[in-house]
Motif scaffolding. Structure first.
Motif, PDB file in Angstrom:
ATOM      1  N   THR A 198       0.844  -1.181   0.000  1.00 23.41           N
ATOM      2  CA  THR A 198       0.000   0.000   0.000  1.00 23.41           C
ATOM      3  C   THR A 198       0.878   1.229   0.000  1.00 23.41           C
ATOM      4  O   THR A 198       1.993   1.201   0.524  1.00 23.41           O
ATOM      5  N   THR A 199       0.379   2.286  -0.581  1.00 19.98           N
ATOM      6  CA  THR A 199       1.110   3.558  -0.559  1.00 19.98           C
ATOM      7  C   THR A 199       0.611   4.467   0.554  1.00 19.98           C
ATOM      8  O   THR A 199       1.090   5.571   0.690  1.00 19.98           O
ATOM      9  N   PHE A 214       0.570   1.510 -13.315  1.00 14.91           N
ATOM     10  CA  PHE A 214       0.799   2.231 -12.060  1.00 14.91           C
ATOM     11  C   PHE A 214       1.785   1.483 -11.164  1.00 14.91           C
ATOM     12  O   PHE A 214       2.700   2.068 -10.586  1.00 14.91           O
ATOM     13  N   ARG A 215       1.626   0.169 -11.054  1.00 14.77           N
ATOM     14  CA  ARG A 215       2.472  -0.612 -10.155  1.00 14.77           C
ATOM     15  C   ARG A 215       3.905  -0.733 -10.683  1.00 14.77           C
ATOM     16  O   ARG A 215       4.852  -0.765  -9.898  1.00 14.77           O
ATOM     17  N   HIS A 225       5.268   2.809  -9.646  1.00 14.96           N
ATOM     18  CA  HIS A 225       5.274   3.277  -8.265  1.00 14.96           C
ATOM     19  C   HIS A 225       5.523   2.182  -7.228  1.00 14.96           C
ATOM     20  O   HIS A 225       5.852   2.509  -6.082  1.00 14.96           O
ATOM     21  N   ASP A 280      -5.233   1.036  -4.224  1.00 11.48           N
ATOM     22  CA  ASP A 280      -4.024   1.839  -4.127  1.00 11.48           C
ATOM     23  C   ASP A 280      -3.915   2.796  -5.310  1.00 11.48           C
ATOM     24  O   ASP A 280      -3.599   3.983  -5.143  1.00 11.48           O
ATOM     25  N   MET A 281      -4.166   2.294  -6.512  1.00 11.53           N
ATOM     26  CA  MET A 281      -4.090   3.154  -7.689  1.00 11.53           C
ATOM     27  C   MET A 281      -5.149   4.251  -7.634  1.00 11.53           C
ATOM     28  O   MET A 281      -4.886   5.413  -7.962  1.00 11.53           O
ATOM     29  N   TYR A 293      -4.188   6.961  -5.219  1.00 10.31           N
ATOM     30  CA  TYR A 293      -3.138   7.812  -5.796  1.00 10.31           C
ATOM     31  C   TYR A 293      -3.735   8.790  -6.805  1.00 10.31           C
ATOM     32  O   TYR A 293      -3.361   9.968  -6.832  1.00 10.31           O
ATOM     33  N   GLN A 294      -4.669   8.312  -7.626  1.00 11.86           N
ATOM     34  CA  GLN A 294      -5.286   9.197  -8.612  1.00 11.86           C
ATOM     35  C   GLN A 294      -6.119  10.276  -7.946  1.00 11.86           C
ATOM     36  O   GLN A 294      -6.163  11.412  -8.423  1.00 11.86           O
ATOM     37  N   GLN A 341      -5.467  11.709  -5.174  1.00  7.21           N
ATOM     38  CA  GLN A 341      -4.559  12.712  -4.623  1.00  7.21           C
ATOM     39  C   GLN A 341      -3.824  13.498  -5.700  1.00  7.21           C
ATOM     40  O   GLN A 341      -3.214  14.514  -5.407  1.00  7.21           O
ATOM     41  N   ASP A 342      -3.862  13.010  -6.939  1.00  7.32           N
ATOM     42  CA  ASP A 342      -3.171  13.682  -8.036  1.00  7.32           C
ATOM     43  C   ASP A 342      -4.069  14.772  -8.604  1.00  7.32           C
ATOM     44  O   ASP A 342      -5.112  14.483  -9.207  1.00  7.32           O
ATOM     45  N   HIS A 365      -4.714  14.646 -12.425  1.00 11.52           N
ATOM     46  CA  HIS A 365      -5.388  13.487 -13.006  1.00 11.52           C
ATOM     47  C   HIS A 365      -6.814  13.857 -13.393  1.00 11.52           C
ATOM     48  O   HIS A 365      -7.574  14.386 -12.574  1.00 11.52           O
TER      49      HIS A 365
END
Length: 540
Positions: A71-72, A318-319, A322, A412-413, A416-417, A419-420, A423
């Motif tokens: 996990t990120t 993505f993986r 990242h 997880d992806m 991340y998106q 928070q971007d 995106h």
């Protein structure tokens, strides 16, 4: 005297008002101190709860890492906990000043509901919204569980070695080859059933010798068009199909006389395929509507699987960027293997599905002896089951840890998106999903044309092996497979060119993608056919 008494009374009244005012101010100060003390107690309680939440998140992260998931997300750090707790401690309720009181005093809220109601309602709304998002993400990720998805997620785990990553992708490749082999076996065995005598075959076909790894054999044989029995009996190799030679004559010599007699009596259309003609003569409007509905149902399986693949394509990219810890050269090799899997699954496997389903539709009424609508439904269920076996095998073979890896990779992806800030989920999302439905429409058209205009296709589609009788039963499978290969190669070219044009950039990797994509179909489709025809009729 009276005036003196009035002045005394006035002074007494003023002193009393002063005492009342002082008592009120004292009460306000005590109330303010109690409220501040209460606020600090609440803040300390909240800070303690935040510390407990931080410890729970850290424990959950440790358990997740120990179970092999990645996990990120990061738990609350002690600094963030301290900051949040200080914010709560430093926050005081605003108390409006009263008339005649100290200007530094603060005003109490009108009611406890005014003080807590909006805050509590906002917190509850946020919790409900977060829970709704969690449910929607989880539900979508549950549908993405599969052997292919697990292979790609497992290959891109953190600290995964290059060799173990390649090994993790092997199950996906094996499953794809197995699916294509099973579908090809269904197609070939339905059009040319294995046989031991002539009565095992379709109308207008005889039990010809089959060719396996050890050469021609009659145990078992392979049903083929009756036209070749008469020509083989007189050894007219000029007008025979290329698969028949002197070895085939030697293998069938003991049964050729009986086959010629059987074909003279049973072959109603010497220059055509009898079971194809019978199928077209039996097809009614009601049966056609059932066939159209079942074809649409098979295409639904395709669209669902392709939408799932579109998601895993984004997750894999993505993986690799990242999560995985490969070097540049190793990452390119992993991406190349995944590229082959994606192309194979998006184009080759659906092409084999269309080819196999059309073959079953043509041959199953003669094989099963049932009505056309019943045969169509059974054909669709069989093909749909083999095509969607990925998800069934995942639920049967993958444990909770492996399934959790897939769901966490998708979540997880998406986190991340979210928070971007750059995106845009609607920027190019429509193109792959629209393309999936366009591909489904093209494959559905191929199925309908292959089943309803079989003889026209046999006349028009170029064959790898020229036949002296284009409408013979031998060419049904050849015409369907060639039409499928042409369509798959065309769709791969259009798809890759469209993606490159939509990216508004021209890179050498994109040009290489356009050139190499059709190679996947050009290599795999003939190879699958060759492997099965070499071993498919071998006795055990």
């Amino acid at each position: 005297m009276g005036g003196h008494r009035g002045v005394v009374a006035l002074e007494a009244s003023g002193g009393m008002d002063h005492e009342v005012q002082r008592a009120i101010n004292s009460l306000d100060e005590r109330t303010l101190r109690k409220l501040q003390s209460s606020n600090k107690g609440v803040a300390r309680r909240i800070g303690s709860l935040l510390e407990r939440v931080s410890k729970a998140e850290k424990l959950q992260l440790d358990l997740s890492v120990a179970s092999g998931a990645e996990t990120t997300f990061e738990p609350l750090s002690p600094r963030s906990v301290t900051s949040k707790r200080s914010n709560y401690i430093g926050t005081e309720w605003e108390i409006r000043p009263q008339n005649g009181t100290n200007s530094n005093a603060k005003q109490l809220p009108n009611s406890f509901k005014e003080m807590t109601g909006p805050r509590m309602k906002t917190d509850e709304d946020q919790k409900q919204r977060a829970y709704a998002i969690f449910l929607s993400v989880t539900q979508k990720n549950i549908n993405c569980v599969g052997i292919h998805t697990w292979s790609l997620c497992a290959a891109t785990r953190a600290n995964r070695s290059f060799c173990s990553a390649i090994a993790a992708m092997v199950p996906s490749i094996v499953l794809l080859v197995l699916q294509c082999f099973v579908l090809h076996a269904v197609s070939i065995d339905s059009l040319h059933p294995p046989c031991t005598n002539n009565w095992d075959c379709h109308a207008g076909m005889w039990c010809a010798p089959s060719r396996g790894p050890g050469g021609y054999t009659s145990t078992p044989g392979m049903c083929d068009d009756c036209k070749w029995a008469n020509l083989l009996s007189v050894q007219d190799y000029t007008n025979l199909h290329q698969r028949y030679d002197t070895d085939a004559y030697q293998a069938a010599s003991s049964s050729l006389a009986a086959a010629v007699s059987y074909c003279n009596a049973e072959d109603a259309f010497p220059d055509r395929c009898d079971f194809v003609v019978d199928f077209r003569n039996q097809l009614t409007l009601g049966a056609f509507l059932v066939f159209f509905f079942v074809t649409w149902l098979v295409l639904v399986f395709y669209v669902v699987d392709m939408d799932k693949q579109t998601l895993i394509t984004d997750v894999f990219a993505f993986r690799v960027e990242h999560v995985a810890s490969f070097g540049p050269a190793q990452a390119r090799v992993i991406q190349a293997v995944a590229w082959v899997i994606f192309n194979f699954r998006k184009f080759v496997l659906p092409g084999v599905v269309a080819y196999s389903f059309a073959s079953l539709v043509l041959a199953s009424p003669s094989l099963l002896g049932l009505s056309l609508p019943v045969c169509f439904v059974l054909d669709g269920l069989a093909i749909g089951f083999v095509y969607s076996i990925d998800g069934v095998l995942a639920w049967a073979l993958l444990d909770g840890k492996s399934q959790g890896l897939i769901r966490q990779a998708f979540a997880d992806m998406e986190a991340y998106q979210d928070q971007d800030e750059e995106h845009d989920p609607l920027a190019e999302a429509w193109l792959p999903y629209f393309g999936n439905r366009l591909l489904a429409f093209c494959f559905g058209t191929l199925i309908l044309v292959g089943a309803l205009a079989t003889e026209t296709m046999m006349d028009e589609v170029p064959l790898l092996v020229e036949s002296p009788s284009p409408r013979a039963c031998t060419n049904v499978g050849a015409a369907l497979s060639m039409a499928t290969a042409i369509l798959v190669i065309f769709l791969m070219l259009v798809w890759t060119c469209t993606l490159q044009a939509g990216s508004f950039a021209c890179h050498w990797t994109g040009a290489l993608d356009v050139v190499l994509s059709p190679v996947v179909a050009l290599v795999t489709l003939p190879m699958l056919a060759l492997v099965f025809t070499s071993v498919g009729y071998a006795p055990i």
